[in-house]
Write a protein that holds these residues in place. Sequence first.
Motif, PDB file in Angstrom:
ATOM      1  N   ALA A  38     -57.242 125.921  68.965  1.00  0.00           N
ATOM      2  CA  ALA A  38     -55.987 125.284  68.563  1.00  0.00           C
ATOM      3  C   ALA A  38     -54.820 126.264  68.661  1.00  0.00           C
ATOM      4  O   ALA A  38     -53.729 125.886  69.100  1.00  0.00           O
ATOM      5  CB  ALA A  38     -56.111 124.730  67.146  1.00  0.00           C
ATOM      6  N   SER A  39     -55.034 127.504  68.282  1.00  0.00           N
ATOM      7  CA  SER A  39     -53.965 128.511  68.365  1.00  0.00           C
ATOM      8  C   SER A  39     -53.532 128.741  69.805  1.00  0.00           C
ATOM      9  O   SER A  39     -52.333 128.859  70.087  1.00  0.00           O
ATOM     10  CB  SER A  39     -54.428 129.837  67.761  1.00  0.00           C
ATOM     11  OG  SER A  39     -54.643 129.695  66.385  1.00  0.00           O
ATOM     12  N   GLU A  40     -54.497 128.827  70.712  1.00  0.00           N
ATOM     13  CA  GLU A  40     -54.168 129.014  72.128  1.00  0.00           C
ATOM     14  C   GLU A  40     -53.394 127.817  72.671  1.00  0.00           C
ATOM     15  O   GLU A  40     -52.416 127.975  73.408  1.00  0.00           O
ATOM     16  CB  GLU A  40     -55.447 129.236  72.942  1.00  0.00           C
ATOM     17  CG  GLU A  40     -56.165 130.522  72.624  1.00  0.00           C
ATOM     18  CD  GLU A  40     -57.563 130.593  73.210  1.00  0.00           C
ATOM     19  OE1 GLU A  40     -58.034 131.734  73.437  1.00  0.00           O
ATOM     20  OE2 GLU A  40     -58.197 129.547  73.437  1.00  0.00           O
ATOM     21  N   ILE A  41     -53.825 126.627  72.286  1.00  0.00           N
ATOM     22  CA  ILE A  41     -53.145 125.403  72.728  1.00  0.00           C
ATOM     23  C   ILE A  41     -51.723 125.379  72.185  1.00  0.00           C
ATOM     24  O   ILE A  41     -50.772 125.079  72.906  1.00  0.00           O
ATOM     25  CB  ILE A  41     -53.935 124.150  72.289  1.00  0.00           C
ATOM     26  CG1 ILE A  41     -55.276 124.089  73.021  1.00  0.00           C
ATOM     27  CG2 ILE A  41     -53.121 122.885  72.531  1.00  0.00           C
ATOM     28  CD1 ILE A  41     -56.254 123.091  72.430  1.00  0.00           C
ATOM     29  N   SER A  42     -51.576 125.714  70.900  1.00  0.00           N
ATOM     30  CA  SER A  42     -50.261 125.745  70.264  1.00  0.00           C
ATOM     31  C   SER A  42     -49.323 126.686  71.006  1.00  0.00           C
ATOM     32  O   SER A  42     -48.170 126.338  71.294  1.00  0.00           O
ATOM     33  CB  SER A  42     -50.409 126.174  68.798  1.00  0.00           C
ATOM     34  OG  SER A  42     -49.164 126.330  68.181  1.00  0.00           O
ATOM     35  N   ASP A  43     -49.817 127.880  71.338  1.00  0.00           N
ATOM     36  CA  ASP A  43     -49.003 128.860  72.060  1.00  0.00           C
ATOM     37  C   ASP A  43     -48.648 128.380  73.461  1.00  0.00           C
ATOM     38  O   ASP A  43     -47.487 128.460  73.877  1.00  0.00           O
ATOM     39  CB  ASP A  43     -49.731 130.206  72.155  1.00  0.00           C
ATOM     40  CG  ASP A  43     -49.851 130.914  70.814  1.00  0.00           C
ATOM     41  OD1 ASP A  43     -49.104 130.545  69.880  1.00  0.00           O
ATOM     42  OD2 ASP A  43     -50.707 131.812  70.695  1.00  0.00           O
ATOM     43  N   ASP A  44     -49.650 127.882  74.197  1.00  0.00           N
ATOM     44  CA  ASP A  44     -49.416 127.458  75.582  1.00  0.00           C
ATOM     45  C   ASP A  44     -48.495 126.246  75.682  1.00  0.00           C
ATOM     46  O   ASP A  44     -47.722 126.133  76.631  1.00  0.00           O
ATOM     47  CB  ASP A  44     -50.739 127.151  76.290  1.00  0.00           C
ATOM     48  CG  ASP A  44     -51.481 128.398  76.734  1.00  0.00           C
ATOM     49  OD1 ASP A  44     -51.050 129.514  76.367  1.00  0.00           O
ATOM     50  OD2 ASP A  44     -52.488 128.266  77.457  1.00  0.00           O
ATOM     51  N   CYS A  45     -48.603 125.338  74.712  1.00  0.00           N
ATOM     52  CA  CYS A  45     -47.799 124.108  74.759  1.00  0.00           C
ATOM     53  C   CYS A  45     -46.488 124.241  73.993  1.00  0.00           C
ATOM     54  O   CYS A  45     -45.671 123.315  74.016  1.00  0.00           O
ATOM     55  CB  CYS A  45     -48.601 122.941  74.186  1.00  0.00           C
ATOM     56  SG  CYS A  45     -50.041 122.495  75.165  1.00  0.00           S
ATOM     57  N   ASP A  46     -46.309 125.354  73.289  1.00  0.00           N
ATOM     58  CA  ASP A  46     -45.124 125.572  72.470  1.00  0.00           C
ATOM     59  C   ASP A  46     -44.941 124.433  71.461  1.00  0.00           C
ATOM     60  O   ASP A  46     -43.868 123.846  71.324  1.00  0.00           O
ATOM     61  CB  ASP A  46     -43.880 125.739  73.348  1.00  0.00           C
ATOM     62  CG  ASP A  46     -42.724 126.363  72.590  1.00  0.00           C
ATOM     63  OD1 ASP A  46     -42.985 127.125  71.630  1.00  0.00           O
ATOM     64  OD2 ASP A  46     -41.555 126.073  72.930  1.00  0.00           O
ATOM     65  N   ILE A  47     -46.048 124.134  70.762  1.00  0.00           N
ATOM     66  CA  ILE A  47     -46.068 123.103  69.722  1.00  0.00           C
ATOM     67  C   ILE A  47     -46.472 123.811  68.426  1.00  0.00           C
ATOM     68  O   ILE A  47     -47.398 124.619  68.438  1.00  0.00           O
ATOM     69  CB  ILE A  47     -47.102 121.997  70.052  1.00  0.00           C
ATOM     70  CG1 ILE A  47     -46.816 121.331  71.394  1.00  0.00           C
ATOM     71  CG2 ILE A  47     -47.142 120.951  68.950  1.00  0.00           C
ATOM     72  CD1 ILE A  47     -47.924 120.411  71.867  1.00  0.00           C
ATOM     73  N   PRO A  48     -45.829 123.530  67.296  1.00  0.00           N
ATOM     74  CA  PRO A  48     -46.247 124.152  66.038  1.00  0.00           C
ATOM     75  C   PRO A  48     -47.734 123.895  65.768  1.00  0.00           C
ATOM     76  O   PRO A  48     -48.268 122.831  66.117  1.00  0.00           O
ATOM     77  CB  PRO A  48     -45.376 123.464  64.982  1.00  0.00           C
ATOM     78  CG  PRO A  48     -44.198 122.945  65.738  1.00  0.00           C
ATOM     79  CD  PRO A  48     -44.695 122.615  67.113  1.00  0.00           C
TER      80      PRO A  48
END
Length: 124
Positions: A38-48
């Motif tokens: 989830a952290s990687e996805i959050s960073d890559d997608c620029d979503i909180p």
Amino acid sequence: MAREQSASESAELDSVFGALDDADARDIIRTLDEPMTASEISDDCDIPLSTTYRKLDLLTDANLLLEGTEIRSDGHHATTYEVAFEEVRILLTDERDLSVDITRTERSPEERLADIWTAVREET
């Protein structure tokens, strides 16, 4: 006479439509070319991160993502997510009902074993 959709068919259709109608959820699907946390996805997608978790729940509930477990040597295992389909088709049946047809990604024996491990972890 057209047949009524069952509650489960209607719920599946609503769940898939709801997930695919969400711009952040679509962005997550586009980003997941390999399992990610989830952290990687959050960073890559620029979503909180809090929003990312809600979108991951939305996609997982619609059976569009698979949850896995990344085993770490420090014992702090991480949940990973990956796309669980190759194709989603919305069909109009002869009875004039809408139905959803999801072509699932082929799973290797190792991936199926990881799925079992994840299920066991959730039960304990």
